[in-house]
Design an enzyme around this catalytic site. Structure first.
Site, PDB file in Angstrom:
ATOM      1  N   HIS A 183       0.835  -1.194   0.000  1.00 37.44           N
ATOM      2  CA  HIS A 183       0.000   0.000   0.000  1.00 37.44           C
ATOM      3  C   HIS A 183       0.877   1.255   0.000  1.00 37.44           C
ATOM      4  O   HIS A 183       2.068   1.207   0.340  1.00 37.44           O
ATOM      5  CB  HIS A 183      -0.905  -0.044   1.238  1.00 37.44           C
ATOM      6  CG  HIS A 183      -1.743   1.165   1.446  1.00 37.44           C
ATOM      7  ND1 HIS A 183      -1.342   2.224   2.237  1.00 37.44           N
ATOM      8  CD2 HIS A 183      -2.976   1.488   0.982  1.00 37.44           C
ATOM      9  CE1 HIS A 183      -2.282   3.149   2.245  1.00 37.44           C
ATOM     10  NE2 HIS A 183      -3.278   2.734   1.499  1.00 37.44           N
ATOM     11  N   ARG A 185       1.445   3.712   1.916  1.00 34.93           N
ATOM     12  CA  ARG A 185       2.176   4.156   3.106  1.00 34.93           C
ATOM     13  C   ARG A 185       3.223   3.146   3.567  1.00 34.93           C
ATOM     14  O   ARG A 185       3.917   3.390   4.551  1.00 34.93           O
ATOM     15  CB  ARG A 185       1.206   4.410   4.267  1.00 34.93           C
ATOM     16  CG  ARG A 185       0.548   5.771   4.242  1.00 34.93           C
ATOM     17  CD  ARG A 185      -0.275   6.001   5.494  1.00 34.93           C
ATOM     18  NE  ARG A 185       0.545   5.963   6.701  1.00 34.93           N
ATOM     19  CZ  ARG A 185       0.063   5.750   7.931  1.00 34.93           C
ATOM     20  NH1 ARG A 185      -1.229   5.538   8.110  1.00 34.93           N
ATOM     21  NH2 ARG A 185       0.861   5.738   8.970  1.00 34.93           N
ATOM     22  N   LYS A 186       3.353   2.039   2.864  1.00 33.05           N
ATOM     23  CA  LYS A 186       4.284   1.015   3.301  1.00 33.05           C
ATOM     24  C   LYS A 186       5.710   1.328   2.849  1.00 33.05           C
ATOM     25  O   LYS A 186       5.952   2.220   2.054  1.00 33.05           O
ATOM     26  CB  LYS A 186       3.838  -0.356   2.775  1.00 33.05           C
ATOM     27  CG  LYS A 186       2.447  -0.772   3.259  1.00 33.05           C
ATOM     28  CD  LYS A 186       2.360  -0.810   4.771  1.00 33.05           C
ATOM     29  CE  LYS A 186       1.042  -1.386   5.278  1.00 33.05           C
ATOM     30  NZ  LYS A 186      -0.093  -0.467   5.184  1.00 33.05           N
ATOM     31  N   GLY A 187       6.670   0.538   3.368  1.00 29.92           N
ATOM     32  CA  GLY A 187       8.080   0.796   3.107  1.00 29.92           C
ATOM     33  C   GLY A 187       8.450   0.724   1.648  1.00 29.92           C
ATOM     34  O   GLY A 187       9.292   1.488   1.164  1.00 29.92           O
ATOM     35  N   ILE A 188       7.878  -0.222   0.921  1.00 27.65           N
ATOM     36  CA  ILE A 188       7.940  -0.233  -0.542  1.00 27.65           C
ATOM     37  C   ILE A 188       6.513  -0.314  -1.048  1.00 27.65           C
ATOM     38  O   ILE A 188       5.645  -0.904  -0.410  1.00 27.65           O
ATOM     39  CB  ILE A 188       8.798  -1.392  -1.104  1.00 27.65           C
ATOM     40  CG1 ILE A 188       8.274  -2.752  -0.638  1.00 27.65           C
ATOM     41  CG2 ILE A 188      10.251  -1.216  -0.742  1.00 27.65           C
ATOM     42  CD1 ILE A 188       8.964  -3.923  -1.315  1.00 27.65           C
TER      43      ILE A 188
END
Length: 372
Positions: A183, A185-188
């Site tokens: 998603h 907002r995730k790290g990748i």
């Protein structure tokens, strides 16, 4: 007074490498799901997570559901679920026809408390589904011991945990199965997307079949006419998204370093502030800092603090959900640690695009909002 531009809660790091990767997919002619670019990403992601197999999916919720289906979860079963989590975790259990039984969390990491997991196990329990809160893994040696003692499977909701480790082992390799989110907002990220990983080839192949309508995906299937012998779904990741994720994997070390730098700056600034508690970074883990969650003092009105931060141009929100309080799950027993975190957690901007000046502006705004 002129309010400076808003500092967003989250922002992806994307640009020319991702555009070039998408252009290569356009040139290939295969944009659909589960194609050659997906397969290349799966191999790389399995390597990152220290697992033998990976399956790219449309999102983390579909990865959780496919994993539970591959494990044979169904009506009459109960699954112990870490309570403090976005409800996609519990929803996957309901979607499987089973019943989630929520377990309270530790008051420092807010990951599942092993003692609470043990207490929630009953005669219909088939497995344990734990969550890496904000990306930091929980107490997996203890979880594994409990699962083995009771003959249960262990499933890691690693939605936020790409790049995290537990006692040097990568997130994703800590359970029988693990699900990740990509998603925004995730790290990748590819905007959306997910992955299911495991060392168990049988589980991944079961999931691969059902994630493509119940037949083998078109890429690599051969010329035989497929036969539909079980119900399946369209939970495939497109090759366009897989190309973006391949470029994001190249960036991951620098993205993690940037987030960890911001987290260190926040923690040093907030550690002596009486109005908040900083998040615990446990010493035997590498935290990927998908989110930075401050725990407000009990006497503070979080709504007022949120309004104060937004008035200062700072993106912010609550932490995540005490799942047992959500009406969709029916009547549940009280879980006080999770409920308290749900009331008091405050998420402030955390992403790899934050500059030192922006982080300092966030710090000043938080100080002002909690003192107002």
């Amino acid at each position: 007074m002129t309010i400076p531009p808003t500092i967003p809660l989250g922002r992806p790091t994307v640009g020319e490498p991702e555009l070039a990767a998408v252009a290569a997919v356009f040139a290939s002619g295969w944009l659909a799901g589960a194609g050659p670019t997906c397969r290349r990403f799966e191999a790389r992601f399995a390597n990152l997570t220290g697992t033998a197999h990976a399956l790219a999916t449309s999102n983390c919720g579909s990865a959780l559901f496919l994993g539970l289906r591959a494990l044979g979860v169904g009506p009459g079963d109960e699954v112990v679920v870490a309570d403090y989590t976005f409800p996609a975790t519990g929803h996957a259990v309901l979607q499987s026809g089973a019943t989630p039984v929520f377990a309270d969390v530790r008051p420092d990491s807010f990951c599942a408390d092993p003692a609470a997991i043990e207490a929630a196990i009953g005669p219909r329990t088939v497995g344990i589904l734990v969550v890496d809160l904000a990306g930091q893994p929980g107490d997996f040696d203890a979880y594994r011991a409990i699962a083995d003692r009771h003959g249960l499977w262990l499933f890691e909701d690693a939605a936020c945990a790409a790049g995290a480790t537990y006692r040097t082992r990568p997130a994703g390799s800590l359970a029988d199965l693990a699900a990740f989110s990509f998603h925004g907002r995730k790290g990748i990220t590819a905007g959306e997307g997910g992955a299911l990983v495991s060392d168990n080839a049988v589980l991944i192949e079961r999931a691969r079949k059902t994630h493509s309508y119940g037949v083998a995906p078109a890429f690599g299937r051969g010329e035989d006419v497929p036969v539909f012998d079980e119900l399946g779904y369209n939970f495939r990741l497109s090759d366009v998204q897989a190309a973006i994720l391949g470029a994001q994997l190249d960036r991951l070390p620098s993205l993690l370093a940037a987030r960890r730098s911001v987290a260190k700056r926040y923690t040093e600034a907030f550690r002596e502030l009486d109005a908040v508690e900083v998040p615990a970074e446990l010493p035997d883990r590498e935290h990927p800092w998908q989110s930075y969650l401050l725990l407000l003092a009990p006497e503070l009105d979080r709504g007022r603090v949120l309004a104060g931060l937004r008035a200062r141009g700072i993106g912010c929100t609550f932490g995540t959900y005490a799942s047992h309080l959500q009406p969709v799950y029916g009547r549940q027993r009280p879980l006080p640690v999770s409920a308290d975190a749900f009331r008091r957690h405050l998420a402030i901007p955390m992403h790899a695009e934050l500059t030192e000046e922006q982080a300092d502006r966030v710090i000043d705004a938080v100080r002002g909002a909690v003192d107002a």
